[in-house]
Design a protein around this motif. Structure first.
Motif, PDB file in Angstrom:
ATOM      1  N   LYS A  98      30.304  34.415   7.423  1.00 23.93           N
ATOM      2  CA  LYS A  98      29.584  33.470   8.285  1.00 23.93           C
ATOM      3  C   LYS A  98      28.134  33.321   7.848  1.00 23.93           C
ATOM      4  CE  LYS A  98      32.236  33.331  12.479  1.00 23.93           C
ATOM      5  NZ  LYS A  98      32.315  31.923  12.801  1.00 23.93           N
ATOM      6  N   LEU A  99      27.513  34.400   7.442  1.00 20.52           N
ATOM      7  CA  LEU A  99      26.125  34.342   6.976  1.00 20.52           C
ATOM      8  C   LEU A  99      26.011  33.495   5.709  1.00 20.52           C
ATOM      9  CD1 LEU A  99      23.231  35.410   7.404  1.00 20.52           C
ATOM     10  CD2 LEU A  99      23.850  37.317   5.906  1.00 20.52           C
ATOM     11  N   ILE A 100      26.896  33.721   4.758  1.00 17.72           N
ATOM     12  CA  ILE A 100      26.889  32.934   3.513  1.00 17.72           C
ATOM     13  C   ILE A 100      27.167  31.459   3.822  1.00 17.72           C
ATOM     14  CG2 ILE A 100      28.130  32.549   1.349  1.00 17.72           C
ATOM     15  CD1 ILE A 100      28.472  35.624   1.226  1.00 17.72           C
ATOM     16  N   LYS A 101      28.137  31.204   4.706  1.00 17.81           N
ATOM     17  CA  LYS A 101      28.495  29.832   5.071  1.00 17.81           C
ATOM     18  C   LYS A 101      27.309  29.102   5.688  1.00 17.81           C
ATOM     19  CE  LYS A 101      30.223  28.924   8.989  1.00 17.81           C
ATOM     20  NZ  LYS A 101      30.887  28.690  10.245  1.00 17.81           N
ATOM     21  N   VAL A 102      26.630  29.747   6.625  1.00 16.79           N
ATOM     22  CA  VAL A 102      25.494  29.117   7.302  1.00 16.79           C
ATOM     23  C   VAL A 102      24.352  28.842   6.327  1.00 16.79           C
ATOM     24  CG1 VAL A 102      23.676  29.571   9.005  1.00 16.79           C
ATOM     25  CG2 VAL A 102      26.059  29.942   9.604  1.00 16.79           C
ATOM     26  N   ILE A 103      24.072  29.785   5.455  1.00 14.93           N
ATOM     27  CA  ILE A 103      22.990  29.583   4.479  1.00 14.93           C
ATOM     28  C   ILE A 103      23.333  28.440   3.527  1.00 14.93           C
ATOM     29  CG2 ILE A 103      21.798  30.632   2.517  1.00 14.93           C
ATOM     30  CD1 ILE A 103      21.916  33.292   4.087  1.00 14.93           C
ATOM     31  N   LEU A 104      24.578  28.374   3.071  1.00 15.81           N
ATOM     32  CA  LEU A 104      24.973  27.276   2.181  1.00 15.81           C
ATOM     33  C   LEU A 104      24.950  25.929   2.894  1.00 15.81           C
ATOM     34  CD1 LEU A 104      27.892  28.879   0.133  1.00 15.81           C
ATOM     35  CD2 LEU A 104      25.643  28.180  -0.703  1.00 15.81           C
ATOM     36  N   LEU A 105      25.448  25.889   4.126  1.00 12.67           N
ATOM     37  CA  LEU A 105      25.423  24.633   4.879  1.00 12.67           C
ATOM     38  C   LEU A 105      23.992  24.184   5.154  1.00 12.67           C
ATOM     39  CD1 LEU A 105      28.345  25.158   7.394  1.00 12.67           C
ATOM     40  CD2 LEU A 105      28.245  23.522   5.510  1.00 12.67           C
ATOM     41  N   TYR A 106      23.109  25.121   5.441  1.00 15.74           N
ATOM     42  CA  TYR A 106      21.699  24.776   5.681  1.00 15.74           C
ATOM     43  C   TYR A 106      21.051  24.289   4.388  1.00 15.74           C
ATOM     44  CZ  TYR A 106      16.812  25.164   6.998  1.00 15.74           C
ATOM     45  OH  TYR A 106      15.493  24.886   7.245  1.00 15.74           O
ATOM     46  N   THR A 107      21.295  24.993   3.298  1.00 15.78           N
ATOM     47  CA  THR A 107      20.671  24.645   2.021  1.00 15.78           C
ATOM     48  C   THR A 107      21.090  23.254   1.547  1.00 15.78           C
ATOM     49  OG1 THR A 107      20.631  26.984   1.428  1.00 15.78           O
ATOM     50  CG2 THR A 107      20.333  25.404  -0.352  1.00 15.78           C
ATOM     51  N   PHE A 108      22.355  22.915   1.744  1.00 12.99           N
ATOM     52  CA  PHE A 108      22.860  21.630   1.272  1.00 12.99           C
ATOM     53  C   PHE A 108      23.033  20.607   2.392  1.00 12.99           C
ATOM     54  CE2 PHE A 108      24.335  24.727  -1.904  1.00 12.99           C
ATOM     55  CZ  PHE A 108      23.699  24.193  -3.015  1.00 12.99           C
ATOM     56  N   ALA A 109      22.393  20.836   3.527  1.00 14.97           N
ATOM     57  CA  ALA A 109      22.540  19.939   4.677  1.00 14.97           C
ATOM     58  C   ALA A 109      22.117  18.519   4.353  1.00 14.97           C
ATOM     59  CB  ALA A 109      21.736  20.468   5.864  1.00 14.97           C
TER      60      ALA A 109
END
Length: 128
Positions: A98-109
C-alpha cells in the motif's frame, strides 16, 4: 472587448464550474477526504525533504490536487479485475504494498488523474 467576447468568457467560466462540480459531487466525500489527507501527508514529506525549484513545486502541488483521481483509476481497475477476492497475506507485506502504491500513484498523478477525471465524466454522462 466586445459584448460577445465577454459573454463567451462568462459561458466558459460557467462550463468549467459545472464540470468541476460534477466531478467532485460524483465522488464519495469520505473517499475524497481520505485521499486528500494522504495527499497532504505526502506533499509535506516531498516538500520537507528538500527545497524544490519552482517547477518542481508546481508539479508537487498538481500531484497533491490530482492524487484522488489517480487513486480512483487504480481502485476501480483493481476492483474490476479482482472483484471481491480475499487475499490472506502478512500485514507487513500488505502495508509495504500500500505504501509503494500510494507513492507511485502520487508521483504519477499528473499523468494518471486525467484518465480518472475522464472516467468520472463519461460514467456520469452514461448514467444520465
Amino acid at each position: 472587448m466586445n459584448g460577445q467576447e465577454v459573454s463567451e468568457k462568462i459561458d466558459f467560466k460557467k462550463g468549467v464550474k459545472s464540470i468541476l462540480k460534477e466531478i467532485f459531487v460524483s465522488l464519495n466525500m469520505k473517499y475524497l477526504i481520505k485521499s486528500y489527507i494522504i495527499s497532504a501527508v505526502l506533499t509535506l514529506i516531498f516538500l520537507s525533504s528538500n527545497i524544490p525549484s519552482v517547477g518542481m513545486f508546481i508539479i508537487i502541488m498538481a500531484n497533491a490536487i490530482l492524487f484522488p483521481f489517480s487513486a480512483l483509476v487504480y481502485d476501480d481497475l483493481f476492483s474490476l479485475m479482482m472483484g471481491n477476492t480475499l487475499f490472506i497475506m502478512p500485514i507487513v507485506f500488505i502495508f509495504l504494498w500500500k505504501l509503494i502504491k500510494v507513492i507511485l500513484l502520487y508521483t504519477f498523478a499528473i499523468f494518471i488523474a486525467p484518465l480518472g477525471i475522464a472516467y468520472i465524466l463519461i460514467r456520469n454522462r452514461v448514467v444520465k
